[in-house]
Write a protein that holds these residues in place. Structure first.
Motif, PDB file in Angstrom:
ATOM      1  N   VAL A 143      36.689  43.025  38.430  1.00  0.00           N
ATOM      2  CA  VAL A 143      37.730  42.219  39.064  1.00  0.00           C
ATOM      3  C   VAL A 143      38.332  41.310  38.009  1.00  0.00           C
ATOM      4  N   ALA A 144      39.557  40.864  38.236  1.00  0.00           N
ATOM      5  CA  ALA A 144      40.293  40.083  37.234  1.00  0.00           C
ATOM      6  C   ALA A 144      39.570  38.800  36.830  1.00  0.00           C
ATOM      7  N   ASP A 145      38.896  38.140  37.760  1.00  0.00           N
ATOM      8  CA  ASP A 145      38.260  36.857  37.436  1.00  0.00           C
ATOM      9  C   ASP A 145      36.748  36.985  37.192  1.00  0.00           C
ATOM     10  N   ALA A 146      36.280  38.167  36.837  1.00  0.00           N
ATOM     11  CA  ALA A 146      34.842  38.393  36.650  1.00  0.00           C
ATOM     12  C   ALA A 146      34.257  37.481  35.577  1.00  0.00           C
ATOM     13  N   ASP A 147      34.924  37.345  34.420  1.00  0.00           N
ATOM     14  CA  ASP A 147      34.385  36.514  33.341  1.00  0.00           C
ATOM     15  C   ASP A 147      34.274  35.056  33.766  1.00  0.00           C
ATOM     16  N   THR A 148      35.283  34.551  34.443  1.00  0.00           N
ATOM     17  CA  THR A 148      35.274  33.158  34.905  1.00  0.00           C
ATOM     18  C   THR A 148      34.137  32.940  35.889  1.00  0.00           C
TER      19      THR A 148
END
Length: 179
Positions: A142-147
């Motif tokens: 998902v786009a915000d996985a790292d955050t």
């Protein structure tokens, strides 16, 4: 004993001629559910292909397009991610153990894929299922996985590498070295 493929669509060789024949195959709900389990997906909402098939002797060619919609799981968070596949394919089926199987064949990246078959039929459904699986992102995120991972205290690969380097016994020796 081999298990039957979940999405079997056999085409008998004696029904395939030298002229291209248009075919459409589509997985039903039970087949899609079984393939989703096999490929570790949340679900497969659509899996179909349109192709032209033709035969020359014992060799069969199939060219067409796979269209599919599925739901994968994010490798970092487990969240569902929608996936769409719309890919062309070009296949050549040769008989198992035939002369072509013994020949060393070098294919270019743009060349077709080579598959083998046993008996008097090719299985276009299994070939499409495998092509679909290969077209999916093997590590969807998902786009915000790292955050989200950072907020949960999980270090990024770079941060983890830096921490390992600092914890190394050689790092302690390096600090003792005079400049």
């Amino acid at each position: 004993m081999n298990k039957a493929p979940e999405f079997a669509r056999p085409f008998r060789l004696d029904g395939i001629g030298g002229e291209p024949r248009a075919v459409h195959i589509e997985a039903d709900e039970a087949e899609r559910a079984a393939l989703a389990t096999r490929f570790g997906l949340v679900s497969i909402d659509q899996l179909e292909a349109d192709a032209t098939i033709r035969r020359e002797g014992e060799r069969v060619w199939a060219e067409g397009r796979i269209r599919a919609q599925a739901v994968q799981s994010c490798v970092a968070t487990g969240d569902p991610i929608r996936a769409r596949v719309d890919e062309p394919f070009s296949l050549r089926f040769d008989p198992e153990g035939g002369a072509a199987a013994e020949d060393e064949v070098e294919l270019e990246e743009s060349d077709l894929d080579l598959l083998t078959y046993e008996g008097g039929a090719i299985d276009l459904g299994e070939a499409v299922a495998q092509g679909f699986a290969l077209a999916l992102d093997p590590f969807p995120r998902v786009a915000d996985a790292d955050t989200r991972l950072r907020a949960a205290g999980v270090a990024s690969e770079e941060e983890a590498e830096a921490q390992r380097a600092e914890a190394s016994p050689f790092a302690a020796l390096k600090s003792l070295k005079k400049d």
